[in-house]
Write a protein that holds these residues in place. Structure first.
Motif, PDB file in Angstrom:
ATOM      1  N   LYS A 157       0.841  -1.210   0.000  1.00 30.25           N
ATOM      2  CA  LYS A 157       0.000   0.000   0.000  1.00 30.25           C
ATOM      3  C   LYS A 157       0.869   1.250   0.000  1.00 30.25           C
ATOM      4  O   LYS A 157       0.589   2.219  -0.710  1.00 30.25           O
ATOM      5  CB  LYS A 157      -0.924   0.019   1.221  1.00 30.25           C
ATOM      6  CG  LYS A 157      -2.127  -0.858   1.094  1.00 30.25           C
ATOM      7  CD  LYS A 157      -3.037  -0.687   2.301  1.00 30.25           C
ATOM      8  CE  LYS A 157      -4.262  -1.583   2.197  1.00 30.25           C
ATOM      9  NZ  LYS A 157      -5.134  -1.441   3.355  1.00 30.25           N
ATOM     10  N   LEU A 158       1.929   1.215   0.815  1.00 31.31           N
ATOM     11  CA  LEU A 158       2.829   2.355   0.904  1.00 31.31           C
ATOM     12  C   LEU A 158       3.509   2.591  -0.449  1.00 31.31           C
ATOM     13  O   LEU A 158       3.613   3.734  -0.911  1.00 31.31           O
ATOM     14  CB  LEU A 158       3.875   2.124   1.998  1.00 31.31           C
ATOM     15  CG  LEU A 158       4.870   3.252   2.252  1.00 31.31           C
ATOM     16  CD1 LEU A 158       4.131   4.521   2.697  1.00 31.31           C
ATOM     17  CD2 LEU A 158       5.890   2.839   3.288  1.00 31.31           C
ATOM     18  N   ASP A 159       3.953   1.511  -1.064  1.00 33.83           N
ATOM     19  CA  ASP A 159       4.581   1.645  -2.392  1.00 33.83           C
ATOM     20  C   ASP A 159       3.598   2.203  -3.403  1.00 33.83           C
ATOM     21  O   ASP A 159       3.951   3.075  -4.205  1.00 33.83           O
ATOM     22  CB  ASP A 159       5.108   0.280  -2.860  1.00 33.83           C
ATOM     23  CG  ASP A 159       6.330  -0.175  -2.079  1.00 33.83           C
ATOM     24  OD1 ASP A 159       6.915   0.655  -1.359  1.00 33.83           O
ATOM     25  OD2 ASP A 159       6.685  -1.375  -2.173  1.00 33.83           O
ATOM     26  N   GLU A 160       2.345   1.730  -3.369  1.00 28.92           N
ATOM     27  CA  GLU A 160       1.324   2.230  -4.286  1.00 28.92           C
ATOM     28  C   GLU A 160       1.078   3.717  -4.050  1.00 28.92           C
ATOM     29  O   GLU A 160       1.003   4.504  -4.993  1.00 28.92           O
ATOM     30  CB  GLU A 160       0.017   1.446  -4.105  1.00 28.92           C
ATOM     31  CG  GLU A 160       0.053   0.038  -4.625  1.00 28.92           C
ATOM     32  CD  GLU A 160      -1.198  -0.766  -4.261  1.00 28.92           C
ATOM     33  OE1 GLU A 160      -2.162  -0.185  -3.707  1.00 28.92           O
ATOM     34  OE2 GLU A 160      -1.201  -1.980  -4.520  1.00 28.92           O
ATOM     35  N   ARG A 161       0.962   4.115  -2.781  1.00 32.74           N
ATOM     36  CA  ARG A 161       0.708   5.532  -2.467  1.00 32.74           C
ATOM     37  C   ARG A 161       1.915   6.394  -2.808  1.00 32.74           C
ATOM     38  O   ARG A 161       1.775   7.534  -3.237  1.00 32.74           O
ATOM     39  CB  ARG A 161       0.312   5.670  -1.004  1.00 32.74           C
ATOM     40  CG  ARG A 161      -1.070   5.109  -0.774  1.00 32.74           C
ATOM     41  CD  ARG A 161      -1.619   5.430   0.568  1.00 32.74           C
ATOM     42  NE  ARG A 161      -2.970   4.866   0.665  1.00 32.74           N
ATOM     43  CZ  ARG A 161      -3.521   4.445   1.750  1.00 32.74           C
ATOM     44  NH1 ARG A 161      -2.857   4.509   2.884  1.00 32.74           N
ATOM     45  NH2 ARG A 161      -4.737   3.959   1.757  1.00 32.74           N
ATOM     46  N   GLY A 162       3.097   5.820  -2.605  1.00 27.88           N
ATOM     47  CA  GLY A 162       4.313   6.557  -2.974  1.00 27.88           C
ATOM     48  C   GLY A 162       4.356   6.817  -4.459  1.00 27.88           C
ATOM     49  O   GLY A 162       4.721   7.906  -4.917  1.00 27.88           O
ATOM     50  N   LEU A 164       1.712   6.971  -6.416  1.00 29.26           N
ATOM     51  CA  LEU A 164       0.655   7.955  -6.688  1.00 29.26           C
ATOM     52  C   LEU A 164       1.137   9.364  -6.367  1.00 29.26           C
ATOM     53  O   LEU A 164       0.896  10.303  -7.136  1.00 29.26           O
ATOM     54  CB  LEU A 164      -0.595   7.636  -5.880  1.00 29.26           C
ATOM     55  CG  LEU A 164      -1.448   6.468  -6.366  1.00 29.26           C
ATOM     56  CD1 LEU A 164      -2.567   6.187  -5.356  1.00 29.26           C
ATOM     57  CD2 LEU A 164      -2.049   6.786  -7.729  1.00 29.26           C
ATOM     58  N   MET A 165       1.810   9.504  -5.226  1.00 30.99           N
ATOM     59  CA  MET A 165       2.302  10.835  -4.835  1.00 30.99           C
ATOM     60  C   MET A 165       3.362  11.321  -5.808  1.00 30.99           C
ATOM     61  O   MET A 165       3.382  12.503  -6.195  1.00 30.99           O
ATOM     62  CB  MET A 165       2.841  10.810  -3.412  1.00 30.99           C
ATOM     63  CG  MET A 165       1.731  10.666  -2.377  1.00 30.99           C
ATOM     64  SD  MET A 165       2.314  10.757  -0.704  1.00 30.99           S
ATOM     65  CE  MET A 165       2.821  12.438  -0.599  1.00 30.99           C
ATOM     66  N   ASP A 167       3.613  10.477  -8.900  1.00 29.13           N
ATOM     67  CA  ASP A 167       2.882  10.793 -10.126  1.00 29.13           C
ATOM     68  C   ASP A 167       2.203  12.154 -10.006  1.00 29.13           C
ATOM     69  O   ASP A 167       2.259  12.979 -10.914  1.00 29.13           O
ATOM     70  CB  ASP A 167       1.875   9.681 -10.417  1.00 29.13           C
ATOM     71  CG  ASP A 167       1.281   9.784 -11.804  1.00 29.13           C
ATOM     72  OD1 ASP A 167       2.028  10.158 -12.736  1.00 29.13           O
ATOM     73  OD2 ASP A 167       0.072   9.465 -11.952  1.00 29.13           O
TER      74      ASP A 167
END
Length: 195
Positions: A157-162, A164-165, A167
């Motif tokens: 989740k952290l990697d996905e949000r990172g 996204l951020m 991006d």
């Protein structure tokens, strides 16, 4: 043995020991010369051996794990007698030799069991503690596996949000640069403070 009228002393000794092991009580017999009564096991021994099959079965199924200490104590006196050995008794009777060996075997078993029993109890306790520890270890390993799975899920989740951020940041900075190029800001009206 049971058909003997007056057996040799060695046979009487062995039959007495068997009676003691089986907790067969003696008869009280009066000595005609002294007038004193003494214990006689030959009569009870003959009764004990009347049914040969039952007698042999009783010896085979003897509860050797629960021989009372009082019986073991009584048997010890027979070991002091030099006639109480299989080799000596065999000269008189092969059957009596077997009975002598049986009495000695039961006594030996009882003494060994007395030594081994506490060790068996300790082994059982240690085995139970080991099983409990292994159960607890399995439970802790399962809990650890669940925690590791949750940590892995959170990292994803952290990697996905990172991403996204990152991006979002790239999109924002690209939009800012495009807007700065298309709409230049003029700083000619600015005055600096004088102090």
């Amino acid at each position: 043995l049971k058909n003997m009228g007056s057996p040799p002393a060695a046979i009487k000794l062995i039959l007495e020991a068997v009676c003691v092991m089986r907790d067969v009580k003696p008869e009280k017999v009066k000595d005609t010369s002294t007038g004193k009564s003494s214990d006689d096991y030959f009569g009870p021994a003959k009764k004990m051996m009347m049914d040969a099959k039952a007698f042999v079965e009783a010896l085979k199924t003897y509860d050797k794990d629960n021989i009372p200490p009082s019986i073991i104590k009584k048997i010890l006196k027979y070991y002091e007698d030099p006639e109480f050995t299989p080799d000596v008794v065999e000269r008189v009777s092969v059957a009596a030799k077997s009975l002598c060996m049986w009495v000695r075997a039961m006594d030996t078993y009882a003494r060994v069991a007395k030594t081994v029993e506490p060790k068996k109890a300790k082994l059982l306790a240690a085995t139970q503690r080991l099983q409990e520890s292994q159960t607890m270890l399995r439970e802790k390993q399962e809990a650890l596996t669940q925690v590791e799975q949750r940590v892995l899920a959170l990292k994803r989740k952290l990697d996905e949000r990172g991403l996204l951020m990152a991006d979002l940041f790239l999109q924002t900075s690209t939009n800012f640069e495009v807007s700065a190029v298309n709409n230049p800001v003029s700083y000619t009206h600015l005055t600096l403070p004088t102090n």
